[in-house]
Motif scaffolding. Structure first.
Motif, short mmCIF file in Angstrom:
data_model
loop_
_atom_site.label_atom_id
_atom_site.label_comp_id
_atom_site.label_asym_id
_atom_site.label_seq_id
_atom_site.Cartn_x
_atom_site.Cartn_y
_atom_site.Cartn_z
N HIS A 118 0.83 -1.20 0.00
CA HIS A 118 0.00 0.00 0.00
C HIS A 118 0.87 1.26 0.00
O HIS A 118 0.68 2.16 -0.81
CB HIS A 118 -0.89 -0.02 1.25
CG HIS A 118 -1.88 1.10 1.31
ND1 HIS A 118 -3.19 0.96 0.90
CD2 HIS A 118 -1.75 2.39 1.71
CE1 HIS A 118 -3.81 2.11 1.07
NE2 HIS A 118 -2.97 3.00 1.56
N ARG A 119 1.84 1.30 0.87
CA ARG A 119 2.66 2.52 1.03
C ARG A 119 3.63 2.72 -0.12
O ARG A 119 3.93 3.86 -0.49
CB ARG A 119 3.37 2.48 2.39
CG ARG A 119 2.34 2.63 3.51
CD ARG A 119 2.96 2.64 4.88
NE ARG A 119 1.88 2.89 5.86
CZ ARG A 119 2.02 2.75 7.17
NH1 ARG A 119 3.17 2.37 7.66
NH2 ARG A 119 1.00 2.99 7.96
N LEU A 120 4.13 1.62 -0.68
CA LEU A 120 5.01 1.77 -1.85
C LEU A 120 4.24 2.38 -3.01
O LEU A 120 4.73 3.29 -3.69
CB LEU A 120 5.60 0.41 -2.25
CG LEU A 120 6.75 -0.11 -1.37
CD1 LEU A 120 7.09 -1.56 -1.73
CD2 LEU A 120 7.99 0.78 -1.49
N TRP A 121 3.01 1.90 -3.20
CA TRP A 121 2.20 2.49 -4.28
C TRP A 121 1.90 3.96 -4.02
O TRP A 121 1.89 4.78 -4.93
CB TRP A 121 0.89 1.70 -4.48
CG TRP A 121 1.09 0.44 -5.28
CD1 TRP A 121 0.86 -0.84 -4.86
CD2 TRP A 121 1.56 0.34 -6.63
NE1 TRP A 121 1.18 -1.72 -5.86
CE2 TRP A 121 1.61 -1.04 -6.95
CE3 TRP A 121 1.97 1.27 -7.60
CZ2 TRP A 121 2.03 -1.50 -8.21
CZ3 TRP A 121 2.39 0.81 -8.85
CH2 TRP A 121 2.41 -0.56 -9.13
N GLU A 122 1.67 4.29 -2.77
CA GLU A 122 1.41 5.70 -2.45
C GLU A 122 2.60 6.58 -2.82
O GLU A 122 2.44 7.67 -3.36
CB GLU A 122 1.12 5.86 -0.96
CG GLU A 122 -0.24 5.36 -0.57
CD GLU A 122 -0.53 5.62 0.90
OE1 GLU A 122 -1.71 5.68 1.24
OE2 GLU A 122 0.41 5.75 1.70
N VAL A 123 3.80 6.09 -2.49
CA VAL A 123 5.00 6.86 -2.83
C VAL A 123 5.08 7.02 -4.35
O VAL A 123 5.35 8.12 -4.87
CB VAL A 123 6.28 6.16 -2.29
CG1 VAL A 123 7.53 6.90 -2.76
CG2 VAL A 123 6.25 6.09 -0.78
N THR A 170 9.43 6.10 4.24
CA THR A 170 8.05 6.36 4.70
C THR A 170 7.13 6.68 3.52
O THR A 170 7.58 7.07 2.45
CB THR A 170 8.00 7.57 5.67
OG1 THR A 170 8.59 8.70 5.00
CG2 THR A 170 8.76 7.31 6.95
N CYS A 171 5.85 6.54 3.76
CA CYS A 171 4.83 6.90 2.77
C CYS A 171 4.53 8.40 2.88
O CYS A 171 5.00 9.06 3.79
CB CYS A 171 3.58 6.05 2.98
SG CYS A 171 2.49 6.65 4.28
N PRO A 172 3.74 8.95 1.96
CA PRO A 172 3.47 10.40 2.01
C PRO A 172 2.74 10.84 3.28
O PRO A 172 2.66 12.04 3.56
CB PRO A 172 2.58 10.64 0.79
CG PRO A 172 2.79 9.47 -0.10
CD PRO A 172 3.13 8.33 0.78
N HIS A 173 2.23 9.90 4.06
CA HIS A 173 1.52 10.25 5.29
C HIS A 173 2.38 10.02 6.53
O HIS A 173 1.89 10.08 7.66
CB HIS A 173 0.22 9.45 5.39
CG HIS A 173 -0.54 9.44 4.11
ND1 HIS A 173 -0.54 8.36 3.25
CD2 HIS A 173 -1.24 10.42 3.50
CE1 HIS A 173 -1.25 8.68 2.17
NE2 HIS A 173 -1.68 9.91 2.29
N GLY A 174 3.66 9.70 6.27
CA GLY A 174 4.59 9.54 7.39
C GLY A 174 4.67 8.12 7.93
O GLY A 174 5.41 7.86 8.88
N LEU A 229 -3.23 9.15 9.84
CA LEU A 229 -3.89 7.95 9.36
C LEU A 229 -4.27 8.11 7.89
O LEU A 229 -4.68 9.18 7.47
CB LEU A 229 -5.13 7.69 10.20
CG LEU A 229 -5.63 6.26 10.16
CD1 LEU A 229 -4.71 5.36 10.97
CD2 LEU A 229 -7.04 6.19 10.72
N ASP A 230 -4.11 7.02 7.16
CA ASP A 230 -4.48 7.01 5.75
C ASP A 230 -5.98 6.95 5.60
O ASP A 230 -6.56 5.89 5.50
CB ASP A 230 -3.94 5.70 5.14
CG ASP A 230 -2.72 5.97 4.33
OD1 ASP A 230 -2.50 7.11 3.97
OD2 ASP A 230 -2.01 4.99 4.04
N ASP A 231 -6.62 8.07 5.60
CA ASP A 231 -8.06 8.07 5.49
C ASP A 231 -8.45 9.30 4.69
O ASP A 231 -8.07 10.42 5.03
CB ASP A 231 -8.69 8.13 6.89
CG ASP A 231 -10.19 8.30 6.83
OD1 ASP A 231 -10.87 7.30 6.56
OD2 ASP A 231 -10.69 9.43 7.00
#
Ligand SMILES: [Zn+2]
Length: 216
Positions: free
Chosen positions: A77-82, A123-127, A160-162
């Protein structure tokens, strides 16, 4: 939002710090925006499958099995977000839904190639910390803004990713990395007042409980 499935629950427990401490049903309810009976029902299933342990009156925590399963999903999930933010220039509040779909069709090999392509982001864009390929990587910075004392100086480390929360924070121009002084806690879970550069911002208790900070 669709009805959250088992995997969504595991991810939310992980994100709320369930690798290190107990997470309450109320926190899960707040974060997934679902009713108490749905949460209890799913907790019973996760207990039966050995994904979580439950301590009465304290909440649930991930087992090693639960942590492994959650961290694999969170990694993808976080890799895709980056990727979406860095390479496709999506704003940070618009990547969650896309990443949600992509994580489920991503093999381990694809995730590893993506990781390399992105030059191993931390880290992802949300930390949120991106778990490594081999197993657990506990989330750090698990203390939410509602647990801090008045007049403390804090830095926002993770949110939080929301989608709703991110839209809300964007409208207030609140971002990961910013530093604030906590000026006031509204009584009875009222709004929390933050100050930076003599400018005050009020955020709701609900949002504050999904913003993770460190004291500086
Ligand atoms: Zn994220």
């Amino acid at each position: 939002m669709m009805t959250p499935n088992k995997e969504d629950y595991l991810k939310i427990i992980f994100e709320l710090g369930g690798t290190e401490h107990k997470v309450t049903n109320k926190q899960i309810m707040n974060s997934l925006q679902i009713s108490a009976p749905s949460v209890s029902e799913m907790m019973t299933k996760l207990l039966k499958d050995d994904y979580i342990v439950h301590v009465p009156y304290k909440g649930v925590q991930l087992t090693e099995k639960g942590e492994n399963k959650a961290s694999i999903l969170v990694r993808k999930h976080r890799l895709w977000e980056v990727f979406l933010v860095k390479k496709l220039e999506f704003p940070w509040n618009e990547v969650h839904e896309e990443a949600e779909v992509l994580e489920h069709v991503t093999s381990r090999e694809l995730a590893n190639k993506l990781d390399k392509f992105l030059d191993y982001p931390k880290t992802c864009p949300h930390g949120g910390v991106i778990p490594s390929d081999h197993g657990q990587f506990p989330e750090k910075n698990n203390l939410s803004l509602v647990h801090f004392g008045k007049l403390k100086e804090i830095r926002i480390k993770r949110v939080l990713d929301d989608k709703e929360l991110l839209d809300y924070l964007s409208s207030l121009e609140i971002k990961v990395g910013q530093v604030y002084t906590v000026k006031e806690y509204g009584i009875y879970e009222g709004p929390i007042t933050l100050e930076h550069d003599r400018k005050e911002k009020q955020i709701s208790y609900k949002a504050a409980s999904n913003i993770f900070v460190e004291e500086i």
